[in-house]
Design a protein around this motif. Sequence first.
Motif, PDB file in Angstrom:
ATOM      1  N   ARG A 433       0.797  -1.228   0.000  1.00 47.23           N
ATOM      2  CA  ARG A 433       0.000   0.000   0.000  1.00 47.23           C
ATOM      3  C   ARG A 433       0.826   1.273   0.000  1.00 47.23           C
ATOM      4  O   ARG A 433       0.282   2.357  -0.179  1.00 47.23           O
ATOM      5  N   ILE A 434       2.100   1.189   0.261  1.00 46.37           N
ATOM      6  CA  ILE A 434       2.920   2.395   0.407  1.00 46.37           C
ATOM      7  C   ILE A 434       3.547   2.762  -0.933  1.00 46.37           C
ATOM      8  O   ILE A 434       4.409   2.041  -1.433  1.00 46.37           O
ATOM      9  N   PRO A 435       3.123   3.874  -1.549  1.00 50.75           N
ATOM     10  CA  PRO A 435       3.712   4.291  -2.819  1.00 50.75           C
ATOM     11  C   PRO A 435       4.985   5.094  -2.596  1.00 50.75           C
ATOM     12  O   PRO A 435       5.311   5.464  -1.466  1.00 50.75           O
ATOM     13  N   ARG A 436       5.686   5.371  -3.669  1.00 56.00           N
ATOM     14  CA  ARG A 436       6.831   6.267  -3.586  1.00 56.00           C
ATOM     15  C   ARG A 436       6.461   7.611  -4.205  1.00 56.00           C
ATOM     16  O   ARG A 436       5.600   7.697  -5.090  1.00 56.00           O
ATOM     17  N   ASN A 437       7.086   8.669  -3.726  1.00 53.15           N
ATOM     18  CA  ASN A 437       6.845  10.000  -4.260  1.00 53.15           C
ATOM     19  C   ASN A 437       7.714  10.235  -5.489  1.00 53.15           C
ATOM     20  O   ASN A 437       8.846   9.740  -5.567  1.00 53.15           O
ATOM     21  N   GLY A 438       7.200  11.016  -6.433  1.00 53.77           N
ATOM     22  CA  GLY A 438       8.006  11.317  -7.604  1.00 53.77           C
ATOM     23  C   GLY A 438       7.340  12.320  -8.522  1.00 53.77           C
ATOM     24  O   GLY A 438       6.116  12.492  -8.500  1.00 53.77           O
ATOM     25  N   THR A 439       8.165  13.007  -9.311  1.00 58.21           N
ATOM     26  CA  THR A 439       7.689  13.893 -10.375  1.00 58.21           C
ATOM     27  C   THR A 439       8.233  13.313 -11.673  1.00 58.21           C
ATOM     28  O   THR A 439       9.264  13.740 -12.185  1.00 58.21           O
ATOM     29  N   GLU A 440       7.563  12.280 -12.150  1.00 58.13           N
ATOM     30  CA  GLU A 440       8.048  11.524 -13.301  1.00 58.13           C
ATOM     31  C   GLU A 440       7.113  11.728 -14.498  1.00 58.13           C
ATOM     32  O   GLU A 440       5.903  11.866 -14.338  1.00 58.13           O
ATOM     33  N   VAL A 441       7.689  11.733 -15.692  1.00 56.32           N
ATOM     34  CA  VAL A 441       6.915  11.844 -16.922  1.00 56.32           C
ATOM     35  C   VAL A 441       7.216  10.631 -17.801  1.00 56.32           C
ATOM     36  O   VAL A 441       8.210   9.925 -17.604  1.00 56.32           O
ATOM     37  N   ARG A 442       6.349  10.414 -18.765  1.00 57.20           N
ATOM     38  CA  ARG A 442       6.584   9.404 -19.794  1.00 57.20           C
ATOM     39  C   ARG A 442       6.717  10.116 -21.122  1.00 57.20           C
ATOM     40  O   ARG A 442       5.817  10.856 -21.539  1.00 57.20           O
ATOM     41  N   VAL A 443       7.858   9.937 -21.783  1.00 54.60           N
ATOM     42  CA  VAL A 443       8.141  10.610 -23.051  1.00 54.60           C
ATOM     43  C   VAL A 443       7.728   9.696 -24.196  1.00 54.60           C
ATOM     44  O   VAL A 443       8.087   8.509 -24.227  1.00 54.60           O
ATOM     45  N   ILE A 444       6.982  10.250 -25.155  1.00 54.79           N
ATOM     46  CA  ILE A 444       6.487   9.493 -26.294  1.00 54.79           C
ATOM     47  C   ILE A 444       6.920  10.188 -27.586  1.00 54.79           C
ATOM     48  O   ILE A 444       6.703  11.390 -27.740  1.00 54.79           O
ATOM     49  N   PRO A 445       7.494   9.461 -28.529  1.00 55.58           N
ATOM     50  CA  PRO A 445       7.819  10.067 -29.827  1.00 55.58           C
ATOM     51  C   PRO A 445       6.560  10.501 -30.563  1.00 55.58           C
ATOM     52  O   PRO A 445       5.481   9.921 -30.388  1.00 55.58           O
ATOM     53  N   PHE A 446       6.684  11.518 -31.376  1.00 53.95           N
ATOM     54  CA  PHE A 446       5.550  12.041 -32.138  1.00 53.95           C
ATOM     55  C   PHE A 446       4.954  10.954 -33.034  1.00 53.95           C
ATOM     56  O   PHE A 446       5.660  10.159 -33.648  1.00 53.95           O
ATOM     57  N   ASN A 447       3.628  10.928 -33.096  1.00 55.57           N
ATOM     58  CA  ASN A 447       2.851  10.036 -33.961  1.00 55.57           C
ATOM     59  C   ASN A 447       2.880   8.573 -33.527  1.00 55.57           C
ATOM     60  O   ASN A 447       2.490   7.683 -34.285  1.00 55.57           O
ATOM     61  N   THR A 448       3.313   8.317 -32.291  1.00 54.46           N
ATOM     62  CA  THR A 448       3.272   6.964 -31.747  1.00 54.46           C
ATOM     63  C   THR A 448       1.819   6.556 -31.499  1.00 54.46           C
ATOM     64  O   THR A 448       1.024   7.352 -31.001  1.00 54.46           O
ATOM     65  N   THR A 449       1.465   5.322 -31.858  1.00 59.48           N
ATOM     66  CA  THR A 449       0.148   4.806 -31.489  1.00 59.48           C
ATOM     67  C   THR A 449       0.269   4.134 -30.124  1.00 59.48           C
ATOM     68  O   THR A 449       1.191   3.361 -29.876  1.00 59.48           O
ATOM     69  N   VAL A 450      -0.672   4.452 -29.247  1.00 63.24           N
ATOM     70  CA  VAL A 450      -0.566   4.071 -27.838  1.00 63.24           C
ATOM     71  C   VAL A 450      -1.796   3.274 -27.413  1.00 63.24           C
ATOM     72  O   VAL A 450      -2.928   3.629 -27.770  1.00 63.24           O
ATOM     73  N   GLU A 451      -1.559   2.198 -26.668  1.00 64.73           N
ATOM     74  CA  GLU A 451      -2.622   1.528 -25.925  1.00 64.73           C
ATOM     75  C   GLU A 451      -2.295   1.650 -24.453  1.00 64.73           C
ATOM     76  O   GLU A 451      -1.198   1.312 -24.023  1.00 64.73           O
ATOM     77  N   LEU A 452      -3.255   2.150 -23.676  1.00 67.92           N
ATOM     78  CA  LEU A 452      -3.070   2.326 -22.245  1.00 67.92           C
ATOM     79  C   LEU A 452      -4.213   1.604 -21.535  1.00 67.92           C
ATOM     80  O   LEU A 452      -5.380   1.878 -21.804  1.00 67.92           O
ATOM     81  N   VAL A 453      -3.854   0.680 -20.653  1.00 71.23           N
ATOM     82  CA  VAL A 453      -4.856  -0.019 -19.847  1.00 71.23           C
ATOM     83  C   VAL A 453      -4.781   0.508 -18.424  1.00 71.23           C
ATOM     84  O   VAL A 453      -3.735   0.431 -17.772  1.00 71.23           O
ATOM     85  N   TYR A 454      -5.889   1.095 -17.964  1.00 69.00           N
ATOM     86  CA  TYR A 454      -6.011   1.487 -16.566  1.00 69.00           C
ATOM     87  C   TYR A 454      -6.480   0.267 -15.770  1.00 69.00           C
ATOM     88  O   TYR A 454      -7.522  -0.313 -16.076  1.00 69.00           O
ATOM     89  N   GLN A 455      -5.714  -0.105 -14.755  1.00 71.11           N
ATOM     90  CA  GLN A 455      -6.075  -1.238 -13.909  1.00 71.11           C
ATOM     91  C   GLN A 455      -6.401  -0.744 -12.512  1.00 71.11           C
ATOM     92  O   GLN A 455      -5.532  -0.235 -11.801  1.00 71.11           O
ATOM     93  N   GLY A 456      -7.672  -0.847 -12.130  1.00 68.93           N
ATOM     94  CA  GLY A 456      -8.037  -0.518 -10.764  1.00 68.93           C
ATOM     95  C   GLY A 456      -7.497  -1.554  -9.800  1.00 68.93           C
ATOM     96  O   GLY A 456      -7.324  -2.727 -10.154  1.00 68.93           O
ATOM     97  N   THR A 457      -7.210  -1.135  -8.576  1.00 67.46           N
ATOM     98  CA  THR A 457      -6.706  -2.067  -7.570  1.00 67.46           C
ATOM     99  C   THR A 457      -7.555  -1.989  -6.305  1.00 67.46           C
ATOM    100  O   THR A 457      -8.301  -1.033  -6.090  1.00 67.46           O
ATOM    101  N   ASN A 458      -7.395  -2.999  -5.473  1.00 72.28           N
ATOM    102  CA  ASN A 458      -8.087  -3.068  -4.196  1.00 72.28           C
ATOM    103  C   ASN A 458      -7.095  -2.911  -3.048  1.00 72.28           C
ATOM    104  O   ASN A 458      -7.288  -3.460  -1.969  1.00 72.28           O
ATOM    105  N   LEU A 459      -6.034  -2.119  -3.298  1.00 76.38           N
ATOM    106  CA  LEU A 459      -4.978  -1.982  -2.295  1.00 76.38           C
ATOM    107  C   LEU A 459      -5.523  -1.478  -0.967  1.00 76.38           C
ATOM    108  O   LEU A 459      -5.178  -1.985   0.090  1.00 76.38           O
TER     109      LEU A 459
END
Length: 564
Positions: A433-459
């Motif tokens: 249950r204990i997350p870490r703190n951070g100011t992180e980004v995800r860099v994506i090249p231009f025109n990349t096709t993306v699939e993102l799955v959001y997974q809910g948790t029961n933490l």
Amino acid sequence: MKIFSLQVFGFLFLVSVFASEAAVRRATFVVQETSYTRLCDTKKILTVNGQYPGPTLYAETGDTIIVDVQNKGNQNITLHWHGVKQPRNPWTDGPEFITQCPIKPGGRFSQRVILSDEEGTLWWHAHSDWSRATVHGAIVIRPKQGTNYPFPKPHKEVPLILGDWWKSDIEEVLQEFIRTGGDPNASDALTINGQPGDFYNCSKQDTFKLIVDYGKTYMLRMINAGMNNILFFGIANHTFTIVGQDAAYVKPFKSDYITITPGQTLDVLVEANQPPNHYYMASKVYIGAGLAPFVRSTTTAVLEYRGNYTASSPPPLPILPNITNSTAPQSFSANLRSLASADHPIKVPVNVDQKFLFTVSVNFVPCNNTTDCRTANNQRFRASINNITFQSPKIDILEAYYRGINGVYGDDFPANPPLEFDYTADNLSAALRIPRNGTEVRVIPFNTTVELVYQGTNLLRGIEHPMHLHGYSFFVVGTGLGNFDREEDPKRYNLVDPPLVNTISVPRNGWTAIRFTADNPGVWLMHCHFERHITWGMEMTFIVRNGKRSEQKILSRPSDMPPC
């Protein structure tokens, strides 16, 4: 292109004289404190142009609106144009310390709102602290002249904004919430167009009324501007035809109720086909797991037929799903499909370049001994994406990226959860249950096709999460309960007519898969639209790199960006 000025409802618009060309419209937004009376009490709230909800912006597809924002209030402010893609223009997107530093009291910022293919209803709201509780309004985007709705034009269009009202100052609510480490105090009332309705003390005389003529059809432009609640809404004895969501058309379908999450918009048609009378429009909370504080009463407005008749007293109420009925939201959302017609085609990415799995979780962290923490086991709530609780920087990420300033953010936001486990199991280990703190980004090249799955948790608590991505609309290609199966679940994706949205509710202890093409360079925030969750840190940022051609690069920095 020639431009002329037009004064409408307090707005100064610059409008092109050529109907076939996009218009440039202008508006002035003055942020200020205004006295308002609700629930028998009078208090000062932060408003735009002295209005609550704020003024509606009107435009046509492809227009640009230049909004001169003047902060005459007593606190910092930013404004976000929710659902506007802002092609190549993250500078005026609005989230605090992501794309700009806040506009300080006495400051001003001319924000360029660039519309592209959006058509329907969007909204604007403050994106700093909890100011959006009272600082918000509708954006109505009609088809270009010479084009039509893909359904018969309604007799009248009416923005209908669902919101919250606190008797306490919203800044005090926020500060107590942060200090104690627990859940925030629930609002004292829900509202429809700023009014609590007949069931709240001292409110009946100001209840919002929609006057209709028998036999005519009306479009309700629905917005959930509420802070922390998914809402049900209905009109007694009337049926909706849903025709749009998040400024994109959908295949029309009928329903006796709607479910709408914070951040979402819906365009619904209502035919005035019942015996002349007064009918309640009503909204109440859907609470899912039932673990968050919520307003237990119902807010109302009145649909009133014009004519000479004796109205029933009280008006009939709509029959809405039970507040814990999790099937009702899922059933409603399952009907949403893109129009996908010849006049309104869609382009769903079929081949995917990058795949992400993001867990969205509510967490606990140990209390600091110096805090007034009043939660169980001396712990305070946090929230995370892929087990990272977002930490806001001191200068905005866009400025740091544009100028090459080091040390503001990291660029290693994980593509997958750092630890795999049974995300939706009961009695998960406290160590998870204990997350870490951070100011992180995800860099994506231009025109990349993306699939993102959001997974809910029961933490800590399984709950729905209305996830919003700035700078993009995306296709919802799949959703389900339990843990996402990378092999089996994609076989059931809808790649033909999935809904195109900017905000999606991830089901409790379930998953939602989205796809989009990263063709809008810039710095774009992604976050949960429950305000308590974003305060706890459920957000992250994408950086989409410039393309090779000039029209694929971020526009130049405006000269009047607010200083940090």
